[in-house]
Design an enzyme around this catalytic site. Structure first.
Site, PDB file in Angstrom:
ATOM      1  CG  ASN A  35      -1.239   9.423  -2.378  1.00 42.20           C
ATOM      2  OD1 ASN A  35      -1.771   8.647  -3.045  1.00 42.20           O
ATOM      3  ND2 ASN A  35      -2.149   9.884  -1.144  1.00 42.20           N
ATOM      4  CE  LYS A  60      -3.890   2.293   0.837  1.00 37.23           C
ATOM      5  NZ  LYS A  60      -4.952   2.144  -0.040  1.00 37.23           N
ATOM      6  CG  ASN A  77     -10.125   8.814  -5.886  1.00 34.26           C
ATOM      7  OD1 ASN A  77     -11.035   9.125  -5.195  1.00 34.26           O
ATOM      8  ND2 ASN A  77      -9.005   8.101  -5.139  1.00 34.26           N
ATOM      9  NE  ARG A  78     -10.882  16.125  -6.890  1.00 34.32           N
ATOM     10  CZ  ARG A  78     -11.876  17.362  -6.405  1.00 34.32           C
ATOM     11  NH1 ARG A  78     -11.426  17.940  -7.215  1.00 34.32           N
ATOM     12  NH2 ARG A  78     -12.863  16.882  -5.674  1.00 34.32           N
ATOM     13  CB  SER A  79      -4.401  10.716  -5.116  1.00 34.93           C
ATOM     14  OG  SER A  79      -3.797  12.815  -4.734  1.00 34.93           O
ATOM     15  CB  SER A  80      -5.966  10.967   0.157  1.00 36.90           C
ATOM     16  OG  SER A  80      -4.500  11.035   0.539  1.00 36.90           O
ATOM     17  CG  ASN A 129      -1.087   5.104  -0.028  1.00 38.13           C
ATOM     18  OD1 ASN A 129      -1.890   4.639  -1.204  1.00 38.13           O
ATOM     19  ND2 ASN A 129      -1.460   5.225   0.956  1.00 38.13           N
TER      20      ASN A 129
END
Length: 207
Positions: free
Chosen positions: A94, A86, A153-156, A90
């Site tokens: 990200n 993960k 999706n827009r990453s965090s 990320n």
């Protein structure tokens, strides 16, 4: 830190590939289906992450609640590897989406972006392999699949940059830099991304 402050308490970790987009303070849009893996939180000073007596029952209760809410949730005895995998995804997705200000799927729309992703992926995977992540040629394909599955999706981190909120750059790519240093390696791509993302929204400003 949790283990130090909650001695003797069972600690669980979860890794998810579900994707979401925060609309406002009270609304979240589900933008990509995934799965949740739940297991014993890895404490790297002990070996293994298998469930102790009674822990699997408690984790199964949590997994059942997640399933009732409509998610896919399964138990896992290899949370250390899953958390490293993960971190790998990320650390690539990200910061690049935040800097380029594009949704996940746009990272593979041009050869230049894909090449940048690949360079960052190769550097980060080498660092995490030194930390116990098994070498797996499928990881790159899985990253491309992730971008396709969560294309809108827009990453965090992108959401935080757009909203001028503090980002997780130090906790993600900063962690890769620190792990590299611990193993006597360099991580120039990750170092540059930490500096760039911090500078673009002022994560290092006072107040």
């Amino acid at each position: 830190m949790l283990a130090a402050r909650l001695p003797g308490r069972p600690l669980f970790a979860a890794v998810t590939t579900e994707a979401s987009l925060r609309i406002d303070a009270t609304a979240v849009r589900h933008t990509g289906r995934g799965e949740i893996r739940l297991g014993r939180a890895p404490l790297f000073e002990r070996s293994g992450t298998a469930f102790a007596a009674g822990e699997e029952r408690d984790a199964a209760t949590v997994a059942a609640m997640l399933k009732q809410a409509g998610f896919s949730a399964t138990l896992s005895n290899d949370m250390a590897e899953r958390m490293l995998r993960k971190l790998l995804s990320n650390a690539v997705v990200n910061p690049l989406t935040a800097l380029l200000r594009v949704p996940n799927g746009a990272l593979v729309h041009t050869p230049a972006r894909t090449a940048l992703m690949r360079s960052l992926f190769d550097e980060t995977s080498a660092v995490l392999e030194a930390c116990g992540l098994p070498r797996d040629a499928r990881l790159w394909d899985e990253l491309l699949e992730l971008c396709a599955r969560t294309a809108a999706n827009r990453s965090s981190m992108l959401q935080d940059v757009l909203a001028d909120r503090p980002t997780e750059i130090e906790a993600i790519n900063g962690a890769v830099v620190r792990l590299a240093s611990r193993h006597g390696a360099d991580a120039p791509y990750n170092e540059s991304l930490v500096a760039l993302v911090s500078a673009m929204r002022g994560d290092d400003k006072e107040g």
